[in-house]
Design an enzyme around this catalytic site. Structure first.
Site, PDB file in Angstrom:
ATOM      1  N   LEU A 118      -9.740  26.172   8.312  1.00 58.51           N
ATOM      2  CA  LEU A 118      -9.101  27.469   8.098  1.00 58.51           C
ATOM      3  C   LEU A 118      -9.001  28.163   9.451  1.00 58.51           C
ATOM      4  CD1 LEU A 118     -10.835  28.880   4.895  1.00 58.51           C
ATOM      5  CD2 LEU A 118      -8.470  28.121   5.135  1.00 58.51           C
ATOM      6  N   ASN A 171       2.501  25.771   7.815  1.00 58.15           N
ATOM      7  CA  ASN A 171       1.619  24.679   7.372  1.00 58.15           C
ATOM      8  C   ASN A 171       2.410  23.785   6.425  1.00 58.15           C
ATOM      9  OD1 ASN A 171      -0.837  23.236   7.023  1.00 58.15           O
ATOM     10  ND2 ASN A 171      -1.148  24.257   5.059  1.00 58.15           N
ATOM     11  N   GLY A 201      -1.818  12.344  12.628  1.00 66.91           N
ATOM     12  CA  GLY A 201      -0.711  12.866  13.418  1.00 66.91           C
ATOM     13  C   GLY A 201       0.664  12.331  13.072  1.00 66.91           C
ATOM     14  N   SER A 202       0.869  11.871  11.823  1.00 66.85           N
ATOM     15  CA  SER A 202       2.213  11.375  11.511  1.00 66.85           C
ATOM     16  C   SER A 202       3.221  12.530  11.428  1.00 66.85           C
ATOM     17  CB  SER A 202       2.215  10.543  10.220  1.00 66.85           C
ATOM     18  OG  SER A 202       1.939  11.328   9.099  1.00 66.85           O
ATOM     19  N   ASN A 203       2.766  13.710  11.011  1.00 65.32           N
ATOM     20  CA  ASN A 203       3.690  14.851  11.011  1.00 65.32           C
ATOM     21  C   ASN A 203       3.989  15.315  12.434  1.00 65.32           C
ATOM     22  OD1 ASN A 203       4.542  15.939   8.220  1.00 65.32           O
ATOM     23  ND2 ASN A 203       2.397  15.363   7.945  1.00 65.32           N
ATOM     24  N   HIS A 222       1.700  21.337   3.127  1.00 66.56           N
ATOM     25  CA  HIS A 222       0.661  21.017   2.152  1.00 66.56           C
ATOM     26  C   HIS A 222       1.187  19.949   1.188  1.00 66.56           C
ATOM     27  CE1 HIS A 222      -2.896  21.522  -0.227  1.00 66.56           C
ATOM     28  NE2 HIS A 222      -2.103  21.417  -1.285  1.00 66.56           N
TER      29      HIS A 222
END
Ligand code: GRF
Length: 206
Positions: free
Chosen positions: A89, A109, A16-18, A111
């Site tokens: 997904l 998203n 959960g750092s983002n 990536h």
């Protein structure tokens, strides 16, 4: 900042750092968004503890039940879905439920590579083991095929001097935590033009 906050649902499976970077940007007034909930497929994900500590609603849902949960949280599908380390997904049905009249799905998203290089999992490690001189981070809109949707933003960084995969990841995460909130700022406001190139939709900030 004058834009009215866009409701978002964050989908995350892990650390959960983002999520934290996005929540920080909102709290600091850098990002006009409002977190409706953090949804995870993993009941023991650290991101859920972080979200609860921050006072955000949390939901645990399997990929199959996620759309039903979203219907409760966001009955009119007005929110943006923000995938941040979501390791599953999402279903085609969910993507269609969030498709806007302009043709793209309102799902983002992040990536950890310069797509289309190194799709799938462990992309920083793949770049390191490949001997790549640079790698990077991509923020994109989501389409059914994995890591394939319209690219919103990319940032490259050098990895020649990285001694380990962990060094690459640490450098990459620092980039992610800046790039994702900054990109969400214009993506959530849907302040972008869309052009078709070949069979791809391309998204460019206005
Ligand atoms: C990040 O590297 C992100 O790019 C990838 O999964 C990782 C999630 O990290 N999709 P975190 O859970 O946000 O810390």
């Amino acid at each position: 900042m004058s834009a009215s906050p866009t409701p978002i649902v964050i989908l995350a499976s892990g650390r959960g750092s983002n999520y934290e970077a996005i929540a920080r940007a909102i709290a600091e007034g850098q990002l006009a968004a409002r977190v409706l909930a953090v949804v995870s497929d993993k009941p023991d994900a650290l991101v859920l503890q972080k979200a609860q500590a921050a006072g955000h609603a949390t939901v645990v849902a399997s990929p199959e039940s996620t759309l039903a949960e979203l219907r409760k949280l966001d009955p009119k599908h007005e929110a943006f879905l923000v995938m941040a380390g979501y390791m599953r997904l999402v279903s085609d049905e969910l993507i269609e439920a969030y498709r806007s009249s302009r043709g793209y799905a309102r799902i983002t998203n992040i990536h950890p590579s310069l797509l289309p290089a190194f799709p799938g999992v462990s992309s920083y490690a793949k770049a390191f083991r490949h001997g790549a001189l640079i790698t990077g981070v991509t923020v994109h809109l989501v389409e059914p095929e994995m890591d394939s949707g319209p690219i919103c933003a990319q940032e490259a960084f050098g990895i020649v001097d990285c001694a380990t995969e962990a060094d690459v990841e640490a450098r990459g995460l620092a980039v992610e935590h800046q790039l994702y909130p900054a990109t969400l700022q214009w993506v959530l406001a849907e302040e972008f033009n869309i052009e078709r190139r070949g069979d791809r939709l391309c998204v460019r900030p206005r």
